[in-house]
Write a protein that holds these residues in place. Structure first.
Motif, short mmCIF file in Angstrom:
data_model
loop_
_atom_site.label_atom_id
_atom_site.label_comp_id
_atom_site.label_asym_id
_atom_site.label_seq_id
_atom_site.Cartn_x
_atom_site.Cartn_y
_atom_site.Cartn_z
N GLY A 204 0.82 -1.21 0.00
CA GLY A 204 0.00 0.00 0.00
C GLY A 204 0.85 1.25 0.00
N ALA A 205 1.91 1.25 0.78
CA ALA A 205 2.80 2.41 0.83
C ALA A 205 3.47 2.62 -0.52
CB ALA A 205 3.84 2.23 1.92
N LYS A 206 3.88 1.54 -1.17
CA LYS A 206 4.51 1.65 -2.49
C LYS A 206 3.50 2.19 -3.51
CE LYS A 206 7.10 -1.03 -5.92
NZ LYS A 206 7.01 0.02 -6.83
N TRP A 207 2.26 1.72 -3.45
CA TRP A 207 1.22 2.19 -4.36
C TRP A 207 0.96 3.68 -4.14
CZ3 TRP A 207 -3.67 4.31 -3.92
CH2 TRP A 207 -4.42 4.33 -5.08
N ILE A 208 0.85 4.10 -2.88
CA ILE A 208 0.62 5.52 -2.58
C ILE A 208 1.78 6.36 -3.08
CG2 ILE A 208 0.49 7.19 -0.68
CD1 ILE A 208 -1.19 5.12 0.83
N TYR A 209 3.00 5.90 -2.87
CA TYR A 209 4.17 6.65 -3.33
C TYR A 209 4.17 6.77 -4.85
CZ TYR A 209 9.01 7.94 -4.19
OH TYR A 209 10.14 8.57 -4.64
N ASP A 210 3.87 5.66 -5.54
CA ASP A 210 3.86 5.69 -7.01
C ASP A 210 2.77 6.61 -7.55
OD1 ASP A 210 5.96 3.93 -7.06
OD2 ASP A 210 4.71 2.15 -7.45
N LYS A 211 1.61 6.64 -6.91
CA LYS A 211 0.49 7.44 -7.41
C LYS A 211 0.52 8.88 -6.93
CE LYS A 211 -1.39 3.96 -9.42
NZ LYS A 211 -1.29 3.78 -10.82
N SER A 212 1.32 9.19 -5.92
CA SER A 212 1.30 10.54 -5.35
C SER A 212 2.10 11.55 -6.15
CB SER A 212 1.84 10.51 -3.91
OG SER A 212 3.23 10.27 -3.93
N GLY A 213 3.02 11.10 -6.96
CA GLY A 213 3.87 12.04 -7.68
C GLY A 213 5.06 12.48 -6.85
N ALA A 214 5.22 11.89 -5.67
CA ALA A 214 6.34 12.27 -4.81
C ALA A 214 7.67 11.88 -5.43
CB ALA A 214 6.20 11.63 -3.43
N ASP A 215 7.67 10.86 -6.28
CA ASP A 215 8.92 10.46 -6.92
C ASP A 215 9.46 11.57 -7.82
OD1 ASP A 215 6.76 10.07 -8.59
OD2 ASP A 215 7.62 8.37 -9.63
N SER A 216 8.57 12.33 -8.47
CA SER A 216 9.04 13.45 -9.29
C SER A 216 9.59 14.57 -8.42
CB SER A 216 7.92 13.98 -10.19
OG SER A 216 6.86 14.49 -9.41
N VAL A 217 9.00 14.75 -7.24
CA VAL A 217 9.52 15.76 -6.31
C VAL A 217 10.90 15.34 -5.81
CG1 VAL A 217 9.15 16.88 -4.08
CG2 VAL A 217 7.22 16.53 -5.61
N VAL A 218 11.03 14.06 -5.47
CA VAL A 218 12.32 13.55 -5.00
C VAL A 218 13.36 13.66 -6.10
CG1 VAL A 218 13.51 11.45 -4.27
CG2 VAL A 218 11.31 12.02 -3.28
N GLU A 219 12.96 13.34 -7.34
CA GLU A 219 13.88 13.44 -8.47
C GLU A 219 14.34 14.88 -8.67
OE1 GLU A 219 16.13 12.06 -11.66
OE2 GLU A 219 14.94 10.86 -10.28
N GLY A 220 13.41 15.82 -8.58
CA GLY A 220 13.76 17.23 -8.74
C GLY A 220 14.69 17.73 -7.66
N VAL A 221 14.43 17.32 -6.42
CA VAL A 221 15.30 17.73 -5.31
C VAL A 221 16.68 17.12 -5.46
CG1 VAL A 221 15.63 17.52 -2.82
CG2 VAL A 221 13.41 18.16 -3.72
#
Length: 125
Positions: A61-78
């Motif tokens: 569930g946590a992986k699904w939320i992370y994938d769908k939240s767009g937080a990975d793009s924020v992490v990538e940008g940072v």
């Protein structure tokens, strides 16, 4: 239209970051280690009967939320901003190198009509 999409993704990323920060701040403190330096096994809820299944579901569930939240793009940008701040010339060299490589790959594909072979790792292949 695209501005609304970007605004929505940013809001989702901010909410995910705030949620993660609240869990870190409000979460339980780490238990004290015993005299032997080990934490007792009963402290971890995954060690309880049926806990492995529940922990697996929570992780999915946590992986699904992370994938769908767009937080990975924020992490990538940072992470890219940190890379640039720590070594601007190296960052630009890396971007130019990858751009040149992809440009020549695309030209080669257009000229020959077939995709380039993937690069081999190491000298032995």
């Amino acid at each position: 239209m695209q501005a609304d999409f970007v605004r929505r993704r940013m809001a989702q990323g901010i909410v995910a970051a705030m949620f993660a920060a609240s869990i870190v701040v409000a979460g339980p403190a780490a238990p004290e280690a015993g005299a032997d330096g080990k934490v007792p096994g009963w402290v971890n809820p995954c060690n309880l009967p049926g806990g492995k299944t529940a922990c697996g579901k929570v992780e999915e569930g946590a992986k699904w939320i992370y994938d769908k939240s767009g937080a990975d793009s924020v992490v990538e940008g940072v992470s890219e901003a940190i890379d640039f701040a720590s070594d601007p010339l190296g960052y630009m060299e890396q971007k130019l190198r990858s751009g040149t490589k992809s440009m020549f790959g695309a030209f080669g594909e257009e000229l020959t009509g077939k995709k380039p072979e993937p690069a081999k790792k190491g000298k032995g292949g």
